[in-house]
Design a protein around this motif. Structure first.
Motif, short mmCIF file in Angstrom:
data_model
loop_
_atom_site.label_atom_id
_atom_site.label_comp_id
_atom_site.label_asym_id
_atom_site.label_seq_id
_atom_site.Cartn_x
_atom_site.Cartn_y
_atom_site.Cartn_z
N GLY A 44 10.74 11.78 -3.46
CA GLY A 44 9.37 11.29 -3.42
C GLY A 44 8.41 12.02 -4.32
N CYS A 45 8.87 13.05 -5.05
CA CYS A 45 7.90 13.84 -5.82
C CYS A 45 7.65 13.27 -7.22
CB CYS A 45 8.33 15.31 -5.89
SG CYS A 45 9.60 15.67 -7.12
N ILE A 46 8.55 12.43 -7.73
CA ILE A 46 8.35 11.84 -9.06
C ILE A 46 7.72 10.46 -8.87
CG2 ILE A 46 9.40 11.20 -11.24
CD1 ILE A 46 9.71 14.15 -10.64
N LEU A 47 6.43 10.38 -9.09
CA LEU A 47 5.70 9.14 -8.85
C LEU A 47 5.93 8.14 -9.98
CD1 LEU A 47 2.24 10.52 -7.59
CD2 LEU A 47 4.30 10.00 -6.27
N ILE A 48 5.92 6.87 -9.61
CA ILE A 48 5.96 5.79 -10.60
C ILE A 48 4.53 5.53 -11.05
CG2 ILE A 48 6.45 3.35 -11.01
CD1 ILE A 48 9.00 4.90 -10.69
N ARG A 49 4.28 5.69 -12.34
CA ARG A 49 2.94 5.45 -12.87
C ARG A 49 2.74 3.95 -13.08
NH1 ARG A 49 3.47 10.22 -17.35
NH2 ARG A 49 5.59 9.40 -17.36
N ASN A 50 1.63 3.43 -12.58
CA ASN A 50 1.31 2.00 -12.70
C ASN A 50 2.47 1.12 -12.22
OD1 ASN A 50 -1.20 2.61 -14.02
ND2 ASN A 50 -0.01 3.02 -15.88
N PRO A 51 2.87 1.27 -10.96
CA PRO A 51 4.02 0.49 -10.47
C PRO A 51 3.71 -1.00 -10.43
CG PRO A 51 2.89 1.55 -8.64
CD PRO A 51 2.27 2.09 -9.91
N PRO A 52 4.72 -1.83 -10.64
CA PRO A 52 4.52 -3.28 -10.55
C PRO A 52 4.38 -3.69 -9.09
CG PRO A 52 6.84 -2.79 -10.86
CD PRO A 52 6.12 -1.47 -10.95
N SER B 62 4.38 19.34 -12.64
CA SER B 62 3.58 20.55 -12.77
C SER B 62 2.27 20.40 -11.98
CB SER B 62 3.27 20.81 -14.24
OG SER B 62 2.30 21.82 -14.38
N CYS B 63 1.84 21.50 -11.41
CA CYS B 63 0.56 21.50 -10.68
C CYS B 63 -0.61 21.36 -11.65
CB CYS B 63 0.41 22.79 -9.88
SG CYS B 63 1.66 23.00 -8.60
N ASP B 64 -0.42 21.77 -12.91
CA ASP B 64 -1.51 21.79 -13.88
C ASP B 64 -1.65 20.48 -14.66
OD1 ASP B 64 -1.89 24.46 -13.14
OD2 ASP B 64 -0.42 25.14 -14.63
N ASP B 65 -0.54 19.75 -14.81
CA ASP B 65 -0.55 18.55 -15.65
C ASP B 65 0.45 17.56 -15.06
OD1 ASP B 65 -0.34 16.59 -17.56
OD2 ASP B 65 0.01 17.95 -19.25
N GLU B 66 -0.02 16.42 -14.56
CA GLU B 66 0.85 15.47 -13.88
C GLU B 66 1.88 14.84 -14.82
OE1 GLU B 66 -2.03 11.50 -14.24
OE2 GLU B 66 -1.67 12.42 -12.28
N ASP C 130 0.82 -1.22 0.00
CA ASP C 130 0.00 0.00 0.00
C ASP C 130 0.85 1.27 0.00
OD1 ASP C 130 -2.41 -1.33 -0.01
OD2 ASP C 130 -2.57 -1.41 2.17
N ALA C 131 2.16 1.12 -0.21
CA ALA C 131 3.07 2.26 -0.17
C ALA C 131 3.02 3.06 -1.47
CB ALA C 131 4.50 1.79 0.10
N LEU C 132 3.53 4.28 -1.41
CA LEU C 132 3.63 5.15 -2.58
C LEU C 132 4.96 4.86 -3.28
CD1 LEU C 132 2.12 7.56 -3.96
CD2 LEU C 132 3.68 9.06 -2.70
N ALA C 133 4.90 4.42 -4.54
CA ALA C 133 6.11 4.09 -5.30
C ALA C 133 6.60 5.33 -6.04
CB ALA C 133 5.80 2.97 -6.29
N THR C 134 7.86 5.69 -5.81
CA THR C 134 8.42 6.88 -6.43
C THR C 134 9.75 6.56 -7.10
OG1 THR C 134 9.72 7.62 -4.49
CG2 THR C 134 7.40 8.25 -4.56
N GLU C 135 10.15 7.41 -8.03
CA GLU C 135 11.40 7.16 -8.77
C GLU C 135 12.62 7.43 -7.90
OE1 GLU C 135 13.76 8.61 -12.82
OE2 GLU C 135 11.59 8.92 -12.64
N LYS C 136 13.55 6.47 -7.90
CA LYS C 136 14.84 6.68 -7.27
C LYS C 136 15.71 7.44 -8.25
CE LYS C 136 18.79 4.44 -5.10
NZ LYS C 136 19.73 5.39 -5.73
N LEU C 137 16.19 8.61 -7.83
CA LEU C 137 16.95 9.49 -8.72
C LEU C 137 18.45 9.29 -8.55
CD1 LEU C 137 14.63 12.51 -8.12
CD2 LEU C 137 14.95 11.38 -10.33
N ASP C 138 19.17 9.47 -9.64
CA ASP C 138 20.61 9.25 -9.66
C ASP C 138 21.33 10.59 -9.62
OD1 ASP C 138 23.13 8.29 -9.90
OD2 ASP C 138 22.88 7.42 -11.90
#
Length: 323
Positions: free
Chosen positions: A222-230, A172-176, A51-59
């Motif tokens: 944590g701000c870059i969400l993974i869309r449809n995470p596995p 963006s606040c206007d377009d995810e 149930d966690a929020l999946a986010t991109e790990k940045l390099d």
């Protein structure tokens, strides 16, 4: 800005790990690899990772915003490391036991000195008043990014202390689906950790800027969400990284509801990084800056990007400014 788990310590793998007798792909001079097994880490299960929020790990390199000399300031990651003699003993222990665990440190004598401004990271354990190293032999910590310190010139390029703002990349606040590069007051970033990415950081896997026109920015963790995470399943994650267009990332960090953070890195799965163009580099971005050239430090990146205010680019890696 949404506040998720602060990255102050090394984040554990979402799977239990094992050690292979092969040179590390990630850590220079480490003659073993830490790889994921197929068994989910009990820590992740207890934190209800499904149930966690999946986010991109940045390099990039980790940064922190907290107070220094009475104002919000950007701090750079600075781990206190062992001196040569202690490091030699530690490496010998690692080789003999194929693990970092079980090594005994003399905290008062085994570590290099650090700048007077250094502070240990949150949740670093202490013994007899001294911070204790983690299992990798480092004491995580921070030093303030002062403009006079050339070692942190790329950190300095994304902050303007006179106006109290930082250059931030975020959705963006206007377009995810759209990213934006904007100036955010450091006061709004207080106690957040962020990733510095860009031209001169970690080989620039996101293709930002160029040697002549370097581009760097801070990305809140944590701000870059993974869309449809596995799902958290070894085989499905391996397939996702290799076959999905959304899997063109260094890794995933799961932010669990109880504050626990767990991650998976491509190296844990024996996969390459970078491997072609990253997904982040190919996302569209808009420049949104509201300052004036006179307000910003004329030699800083904020002033340079001001000429692009309101412009959109089809790919993040296409952002360029006039020199």
């Amino acid at each position: 800005m949404r506040r998720l788990g602060s990255v102050q310590q090394k984040i554990p793998c979402v799977f239990l790990t094992d050690v292979k007798d092969e040179a590390s792909r990630k850590r220079e001079h480490q003659q073993f690899q830490v790889v994921a097994t197929e068994k989910v880490n009990p820590l992740a299960i207890e934190a209800n990772v499904d149930d966690a929020l999946a986010t991109e790990k940045l390099d990039g390199t980790c940064c922190y915003v907290t107070t220094y000399q009475g104002q919000p300031y950007l701090w750079a990651r600075f781990d206190r490391k062992p001196n040569k003699q202690a490091e030699k003993r530690f490496k010998k222990h690692q080789h003999a036991h194929r693990s970092c665990k079980g090594f005994s440190w003399n905290v008062e004598e085994d570590f290099k000195t650090v700048p007077e401004t250094w502070i240990p990271a949150h949740r670093v354990k202490h013994h007899n008043g001294h911070p204790v190293p983690d299992e990798h032999g480092h004491i995580p910590g921070w030093v303030p990014v002062e403009r006079s310190n050339k070692q942190y010139c790329w950190h300095s390029s994304v902050v303007d202390y006179e106006v109290g703002e930082a250059l931030v990349l975020k959705p963006s606040c206007d377009d995810e689906n759209m990213l934006e590069i904007t100036a955010v007051p450091l006061a709004e970033l207080q106690e957040l950790t962020l990733e510095l990415i860009g031209t001169n950081v970690n080989g620039n896997p996101y293709g930002l800027g160029s040697k002549k026109q370097p581009v760097h920015c801070l990305v809140p963790h944590g701000c870059i969400l993974i869309r449809n995470p596995p799902p958290v399943d070894f085989q499905q994650l391996c397939s996702w990284f290799q076959e999905s267009s959304d899997g063109q990332v260094e890794g995933i960090v799961w932010h669990c509801n109880n504050g626990t953070l767990v991650k998976i890195h491509r190296h844990h799965l024996g996969l390459r990084w970078p491997d072609g163009e990253s997904g982040l580099a190919n996302r569209p971005v808009t420049i949104r800056l509201e300052g004036t050239v006179d307000a910003y430090n004329s030699k800083g990146l904020l002033a340079s990007l001001l000429s692009l205010n309101g412009r959109s680019f089809s790919r993040l890696q296409d952002v360029q400014y006039e020199v």
